[in-house]
Structures are given as structure tokens and as C-alpha cells.
Write a protein that holds these residues in place. Structure first.
Motif, PDB file in Angstrom:
ATOM      1  N   ASN A  68      -5.172   2.572   2.560  1.00  0.00           N
ATOM      2  CA  ASN A  68      -5.621   3.854   3.106  1.00  0.00           C
ATOM      3  C   ASN A  68      -7.101   3.759   3.451  1.00  0.00           C
ATOM      4  O   ASN A  68      -7.939   3.647   2.550  1.00  0.00           O
ATOM      5  N   GLY A  71      -9.202   6.015   1.436  1.00  0.00           N
ATOM      6  CA  GLY A  71      -8.873   6.055   0.021  1.00  0.00           C
ATOM      7  C   GLY A  71     -10.069   6.375  -0.858  1.00  0.00           C
ATOM      8  O   GLY A  71     -11.222   6.152  -0.475  1.00  0.00           O
ATOM      9  N   GLY A 101      -1.177   5.160  -2.839  1.00  0.00           N
ATOM     10  CA  GLY A 101      -1.442   5.806  -1.558  1.00  0.00           C
ATOM     11  C   GLY A 101      -2.888   6.156  -1.268  1.00  0.00           C
ATOM     12  O   GLY A 101      -3.212   6.616  -0.166  1.00  0.00           O
ATOM     13  N   LYS A 102      -3.788   5.936  -2.225  1.00  0.00           N
ATOM     14  CA  LYS A 102      -5.188   6.327  -2.025  1.00  0.00           C
ATOM     15  C   LYS A 102      -6.147   5.167  -2.285  1.00  0.00           C
ATOM     16  O   LYS A 102      -7.284   5.381  -2.710  1.00  0.00           O
ATOM     17  N   ARG A 104      -8.051   1.822  -0.731  1.00  0.00           N
ATOM     18  CA  ARG A 104      -8.523   1.065   0.435  1.00  0.00           C
ATOM     19  C   ARG A 104      -8.721  -0.389   0.004  1.00  0.00           C
ATOM     20  O   ARG A 104      -9.304  -0.642  -1.045  1.00  0.00           O
TER      21      ARG A 104
END
Length: 227
Positions: A68, A71, A101-102, A104
Motif C-alpha cells: 500500500n 500505508g 493491507g496498510k 508499504r
């Protein structure tokens, strides 16, 4: 066809530095130090050189980024395609990133173990120009063992769907800028005092050990709590 391998070589260190222990250590044991990823913190260690700043380590525009992009935790991975311990972290990290999901993820190709490490890194980074870096990365990390010969790397990439003459032509065309990035990655690793691969910067934490899925989840949790 393969002259790009030799035109701008990366200087190798005198000894291999793939971390020797595959053991998954405890949550505090693996955190052997804090990487104070602020411009001031890194300036003390690397003399404030722009290429070695926290900003360039975290946000180098030439470095591949996954996960992400917005993120709340960034993982910076330093790895080598000939490091078997790096390869053990691929699926655990992939699982954590998919479920979280968060996160990077910044990729730092650090080819320090063998000449074929540079060969693989240059091909993977050439794939980036066609939006296929992660596909190449996973193909190369999926090869078992160390001291992987060039031909096995080519075969793995071909099985992953790459047109090898086209990819190698791209590596040849982009050789100067790819080599500049690899040298910058090496300078950043040296500036941080890294001793081998795999090494992860996870938020404020520097983790010099392969982690399993639970290990990644715990350090990500710690990083969020520390931010």
C-alpha cells in the motif's frame, strides 16, 4: 548480448554476508537496535549525504515499491537473490502484507554475495520499467539455494512469462541508471552499518534476521505502537 553485466560492475565485499542462522528469534531478540529513521538521526552516521538520508532510504524514486503506497508502516527490505534466508521470508511477508493491507514495502536490491547476484538484480530492476518488478523478484526468489547460476535465473524468469531477449535488452539499455541505484543501495546499507542479508527496516526498528509470519506481525505491531 550480455555486455551489460560487465560494463559497470558493482564492487563486492571480501566476505559473504548472508546471515547464517535460519532460526526465528524472539520479538525483542531480533531487534538488535533502533534505526532512527529521521534525517537528523541518519545524518550523524552518514554525514548527511543526500543519497544516504532517511528520505532517500524510505522514498528513493528509483527504488521499487509494493504493498500500500499510503500505508502507515513502511518495511524496507535489503536482500540478495543468492541468499537462502532471504528466500524464506518471501511467503511470510507476502501473507502479512496481504492480510494487513496498510504496509508499504520498499525493495532494496543489495547484491553482495556473488556476481550472479548482480545479474539477477539488474534483470529484476529492468523489469521495473515495464511494471513487472515484483513478478521478476518473486521468480528469482523462488529459486532454491545459493550460488544460483545465470542460466537458472533466466529459466525462472522465462517460466514466469518474461521474454528474455527483450528483458536483457532493457537491462542493457538501462544499465547506467540501474547500476547507480545498486551503488546507492549499497552505500545506504553501509551507512546504516548493515552486516548482511536479509535485513529489514520496519518503522523504527532494524531487524537483522529472517522472520516468520508471526515475527513480521509482531514487529509491525511494535512499529505502530512506537510511532
Amino acid at each position: 548480448m550480455h555486455g551489460w553485466r560487465d560494463r559497470t560492475p558493482i564492487a563486492f565485499l571480501s566476505s559473504e554476508r548472508c546471515l547464517p542462522s535460519p532460526a526465528i528469534l524472539g520479538r525483542r531478540t531480533v531487534l538488535f537496535g533502533l534505526a532512527a529513521l529521521t534525517a537528523a538521526g541518519l545524518a550523524t552516521r552518514v554525514h548527511a549525504a543526500d543519497d544516504l538520508s532517511a528520505e532517500m532510504i524510505l522514498n528513493d524514486p528509483a527504488a521499487p515499491v509494493g504493498g500500500n503506497p499510503k500505508g502507515d508502516v513502511t518495511i524496507v527490505s535489503f536482500f540478495d537473490y543468492n541468499c537462502p534466508f532471504c528466500k524464506r521470508t518471501i511467503q511470510p511477508l507476502k501473507a502479512v502484507m496481504a492480510s494487513d493491507g496498510k504496509i508499504r514495502h520498499v525493495y532494496k536490491d543489495w547484491p553482495i554475495l556473488a556476481p550472479t547476484s548482480v545479474f539477477g538484480a539488474k534483470l529484476a530492476l529492468a523489469a521495473k520499467y515495464h511494471g513487472k518488478y515484483e513478478k521478476a523478484h518473486l521468480a528469482l526468489m523462488g529459486i532454491d539455494g545459493s550460488r544460483v547460476p545465470e542460466e537458472r535465473m533466466r529459466q525462472a524468469l522465462q517460466r514466469a512469462g518474461f521474454d528474455m531477449p527483450q528483458l536483457e535488452a532493457e537491462a542493457n539499455r538501462r544499465d547506467a541508471e540501474i547500476t547507480t541505484l545498486l551503488k546507492r543501495n549499497n552505500a545506504q546499507a553501509e551507512g546504516l552499518g548493515l552486516q548482511g542479508t536479509p535485513t529489514f527496516l520496519i518503522g523504527q526498528f532494524l531487524v537483522a534476521s529472517p522472520l516468520d509470519e508471526a515475527g513480521f506481525r509482531q514487529v509491525v505491531k511494535d512499529a505502530r505502537e512506537a510511532s
